[in-house]
Design a protein around this motif. Structure first.
Motif: not given
Length: 210
Positions: A158-171
């Motif tokens: 898979l392509p690397e996740p974008e910053d906004d996805e990483n922010d949501m994954l942290d939660m």
């Protein structure tokens, strides 16, 4: 012109004629003044119409000269805008022709194996096949309720996740090394047989902020 005092010294017949002449002259002068005033008014209106026409013409010329620049600026802005994510109903491929996706529950039990098309995202696929993957923000990357755990084999493709996805994954609840948001995982031919495991619970930051 004869004054009224000099008219009074004339004989009656001449006095009447002279008075009539004087009154006619006064009326004529009054009419002339009204005519001049009316003429001046019309000239003023004509000047106003002329000025308005000149202003309107200049306005049209200015607008027509700015329109291409405005259109160019508008096009330039639209070229740099970010396309809105597309999520929603998908078309099921003919059996045996699509990309296989395996959905499992948090205990590793298979829920359902389905087929989808290239470009479809995991969240839309789950909704199409009635799999309980929430997606409270409808794929706008504003929550973590479509959190899935991808098998390591396909995660690396898979392509690397974008910053906004990483922010949501942290939660996200139960975050792992291969966690992704289902709305951001789009199928490609190399992902045939991908497994998406649903976590045991979800945390809806989009709704309650907890």
């Amino acid at each position: 012109m004869l004054h009224l005092k000099s008219i009074q010294t004339l004989p009656e017949t001449c006095r009447r004629a002279t008075t009539s002449l004087s009154l006619s002259h006064v009326a004529s002068r009054s009419f002339s003044r009204q005519t001049i005033a009316s003429t001046r008014t019309h000239r003023s209106l004509d000047r106003c119409r002329t000025e308005w026409t000149r202003h309107h013409t200049r306005h049209n010329l200015l607008t027509s000269s700015l329109s291409p620049l405005y259109r160019q600026s508008t096009c330039r802005r639209s070229l740099h805008s970010t396309a809105a994510p597309q999520h929603g109903p998908i078309t099921r491929p003919a059996p045996g022709t699509g990309i296989k996706v395996h959905f499992k529950d948090s205990k590793g039990n298979l829920i359902k194996t389905v087929e989808a098309n290239e470009g479809d995202d995991i969240l839309s696929i789950a909704h199409e096949y009635d799999i309980d993957l929430e997606g409270a923000c409808e794929g706008s990357v504003a929550c973590s309720t479509c959190h899935v755990i991808v098998d390591p084999e396909h995660y690396d493709l898979l392509p690397e996740p974008e910053d906004d996805e990483n922010d949501m994954l942290d939660m996200a609840f139960g975050l792992t090394d291969t966690s992704r948001l289902g709305c951001q995982v789009k199928l490609a031919r190399g992902l045939d047989g991908i497994t998406a495991t649903l976590p045991s619970a979800t945390r809806n930051m989009f709704v309650d902020g907890t």
